[in-house]
Design a protein around this motif. Structure first.
Motif, PDB file in Angstrom:
ATOM      1  N   ARG A  34     -44.520 -87.499 -26.223  1.00  0.00           N
ATOM      2  CA  ARG A  34     -44.978 -87.827 -25.125  1.00  0.00           C
ATOM      3  C   ARG A  34     -44.689 -86.667 -23.944  1.00  0.00           C
ATOM      4  NH1 ARG A  34     -43.401 -92.638 -22.935  1.00  0.00           N
ATOM      5  NH2 ARG A  34     -43.668 -93.418 -24.833  1.00  0.00           N
ATOM      6  N   ALA A  35     -43.304 -86.521 -23.789  1.00  0.00           N
ATOM      7  CA  ALA A  35     -42.738 -85.285 -22.949  1.00  0.00           C
ATOM      8  C   ALA A  35     -43.256 -84.037 -23.283  1.00  0.00           C
ATOM      9  CB  ALA A  35     -41.187 -85.549 -22.869  1.00  0.00           C
ATOM     10  N   ARG A  36     -43.190 -83.712 -24.657  1.00  0.00           N
ATOM     11  CA  ARG A  36     -43.970 -82.289 -24.998  1.00  0.00           C
ATOM     12  C   ARG A  36     -45.287 -82.222 -24.744  1.00  0.00           C
ATOM     13  NH1 ARG A  36     -42.017 -81.119 -30.869  1.00  0.00           N
ATOM     14  NH2 ARG A  36     -43.109 -79.205 -30.666  1.00  0.00           N
ATOM     15  N   SER A  37     -46.158 -83.401 -24.941  1.00  0.00           N
ATOM     16  CA  SER A  37     -47.608 -83.117 -24.643  1.00  0.00           C
ATOM     17  C   SER A  37     -47.700 -82.880 -23.092  1.00  0.00           C
ATOM     18  CB  SER A  37     -48.153 -84.585 -25.002  1.00  0.00           C
ATOM     19  OG  SER A  37     -49.625 -84.351 -24.724  1.00  0.00           O
ATOM     20  N   GLU A  38     -47.044 -83.832 -22.246  1.00  0.00           N
ATOM     21  CA  GLU A  38     -47.098 -83.422 -20.895  1.00  0.00           C
ATOM     22  C   GLU A  38     -46.824 -82.271 -20.430  1.00  0.00           C
ATOM     23  OE1 GLU A  38     -44.770 -86.783 -19.179  1.00  0.00           O
ATOM     24  OE2 GLU A  38     -46.479 -88.161 -19.715  1.00  0.00           O
ATOM     25  N   THR A  39     -45.645 -81.821 -21.001  1.00  0.00           N
ATOM     26  CA  THR A  39     -45.171 -80.608 -20.358  1.00  0.00           C
ATOM     27  C   THR A  39     -46.092 -79.235 -21.165  1.00  0.00           C
ATOM     28  OG1 THR A  39     -43.152 -81.347 -20.669  1.00  0.00           O
ATOM     29  CG2 THR A  39     -43.091 -78.940 -20.766  1.00  0.00           C
TER      30      THR A  39
ATOM     31  N   ALA B 187     -41.397 -74.585 -17.483  1.00  0.00           N
ATOM     32  CA  ALA B 187     -42.129 -75.241 -18.374  1.00  0.00           C
ATOM     33  C   ALA B 187     -41.852 -74.871 -20.031  1.00  0.00           C
ATOM     34  CB  ALA B 187     -43.495 -75.429 -18.003  1.00  0.00           C
TER      35      ALA B 187
ATOM     36  N   HIS C  22     -49.259 -79.238 -21.541  1.00  0.00           N
ATOM     37  CA  HIS C  22     -50.410 -79.345 -20.575  1.00  0.00           C
ATOM     38  C   HIS C  22     -50.084 -78.509 -19.246  1.00  0.00           C
ATOM     39  CE1 HIS C  22     -53.120 -81.718 -22.846  1.00  0.00           C
ATOM     40  NE2 HIS C  22     -52.473 -82.824 -22.894  1.00  0.00           N
ATOM     41  N   LEU C  23     -48.834 -79.071 -18.892  1.00  0.00           N
ATOM     42  CA  LEU C  23     -48.263 -78.198 -17.464  1.00  0.00           C
ATOM     43  C   LEU C  23     -48.127 -76.921 -17.693  1.00  0.00           C
ATOM     44  CD1 LEU C  23     -47.059 -78.419 -14.568  1.00  0.00           C
ATOM     45  CD2 LEU C  23     -45.020 -78.775 -15.613  1.00  0.00           C
TER      46      LEU C  23
END
Length: 115
Positions: A12-17, A65, A19-20
């Motif tokens: 989840r953290a990888r996905s959010e990062t 990022a 996208h950022l």
């Protein structure tokens, strides 16, 4: 925390990062593209310093990022190796709350405070 929950947290953290990072890369590209229509003389162009600052600021955020993505990749490897919740410095446990807040952390709170 079981392996599935840990991997889900890291992913989840990888996905959010990711996208950022993609958004920052687009923003950087837009700044670069818009600066093509201005004077190349940052020193004498009133907008030049602002554009240069914005470009460098976005570039620094993008680098961070990308570093975070690499750290999260290492965290996923630690999950697979069964050492995700083990501090790399002292070998003690890393609290679940710390891992939830900082999924890529490699140290327990006590070791982090010793820095």
């Amino acid at each position: 925390m079981d392996e599935h929950a840990a991997m889900e947290l890291v992913e989840r953290a990888r996905s959010e990062t990711a996208h950022l990072a993609a958004a920052l890369a687009r923003q950087r590209d837009e700044i670069v593209a818009s600066s093509e229509f201005t004077s190349g003389d940052d020193e004498h162009d009133p907008e030049g310093a602002t554009i240069a600052f914005e470009r460098e600021q976005v570039q620094a955020l993008l680098r961070q990022a990308q570093d975070d993505l690499a750290a999260l990749g290492q965290a996923a490897e630690r999950v697979r190796a069964g050492v995700y919740e083990i501090c790399e410095r002292c070998g003690g446990p890393i609290a679940e709350g710390r891992l939830t807040a900082l999924p890529a952390t490699r140290t327990c709170i006590a070791c982090a405070n010793r820095r």
